[in-house]
Design a protein around this motif. Structure first.
Motif, mmCIF file in Angstrom:
data_model
loop_
_atom_site.group_PDB
_atom_site.id
_atom_site.type_symbol
_atom_site.label_atom_id
_atom_site.label_comp_id
_atom_site.label_asym_id
_atom_site.label_seq_id
_atom_site.Cartn_x
_atom_site.Cartn_y
_atom_site.Cartn_z
ATOM 1 N N VAL A 58 7.131 7.733 31.851
ATOM 2 C CA VAL A 58 8.914 7.102 31.997
ATOM 3 C C VAL A 58 8.342 7.166 30.420
ATOM 4 O O VAL A 58 7.358 6.884 29.527
ATOM 5 N N CYS A 96 15.077 2.525 30.174
ATOM 6 C CA CYS A 96 13.981 2.980 30.567
ATOM 7 C C CYS A 96 14.170 4.372 31.350
ATOM 8 O O CYS A 96 15.760 4.147 32.029
ATOM 9 N N LYS A 151 4.355 9.781 37.316
ATOM 10 C CA LYS A 151 5.188 9.449 36.760
ATOM 11 C C LYS A 151 5.321 9.533 34.922
ATOM 12 O O LYS A 151 4.703 7.966 34.570
ATOM 13 N N THR A 172 8.117 7.794 24.992
ATOM 14 C CA THR A 172 7.245 8.424 26.117
ATOM 15 C C THR A 172 5.912 7.707 26.264
ATOM 16 O O THR A 172 5.124 8.320 25.344
ATOM 17 N N THR A 225 13.374 7.602 34.522
ATOM 18 C CA THR A 225 11.982 8.302 35.201
ATOM 19 C C THR A 225 12.353 9.370 36.165
ATOM 20 O O THR A 225 13.338 9.255 36.803
ATOM 21 N N SER A 241 1.899 10.351 32.539
ATOM 22 C CA SER A 241 1.347 10.126 33.654
ATOM 23 C C SER A 241 -0.790 9.355 32.795
ATOM 24 O O SER A 241 -1.212 8.653 34.012
#
Length: 112
Positions: free
Chosen positions: A35, A96, A33, A51, A98, A54
């Motif tokens: 984040v 944050c 993912k 950002t 995700t 992954s």
């Protein structure tokens, strides 16, 4: 249920540094993912800051390039935001996010 927990905020003088942490709890294949960090200054809208994907690639808003560094530790399901050369305009609540889930935020205050 997935939760994001931010920490590391505080009060710092102009030119100082802070490192924020965002730990992801729950069932999520964290390593797959992206984040992101966002911030919300007093009286303003929440804005994107950085950002990390992954694959470890990173992107930043122009105002923090060269001063902030986003990184991740997949073994700890944690993303960091190293903030150097802080300015008063960096003040705000940092969040944050995700998979469309947000943390509760951590306050960063930079005094002039």
């Amino acid at each position: 249920q997935v939760q994001l927990v931010e920490s590391g905020g505080g009060l710092v003088q102009t030119g100082g540094s802070l490192r924020l942490s965002c730990t992801v709890l729950g069932k999520l294949i964290f390593s797959t993912k992206a984040v992101a960090w966002h911030r919300q200054a007093p009286g303003k809208e929440r804005r994107w800051v950085a950002t990390i994907s992954s694959d470890g690639s990173t992107d930043y808003v122009d105002s923090v390039k060269g001063r902030f560094t986003i990184s991740r530790d997949n073994a700890k399901s944690t993303v960091y935001l190293q903030m150097d050369s802080l300015k008063p305009e960096d003040t705000g609540v940092y969040y944050c996010t995700t998979v469309r889930i947000w943390g509760q935020g951590t306050q960063v205050t930079v005094s002039s």
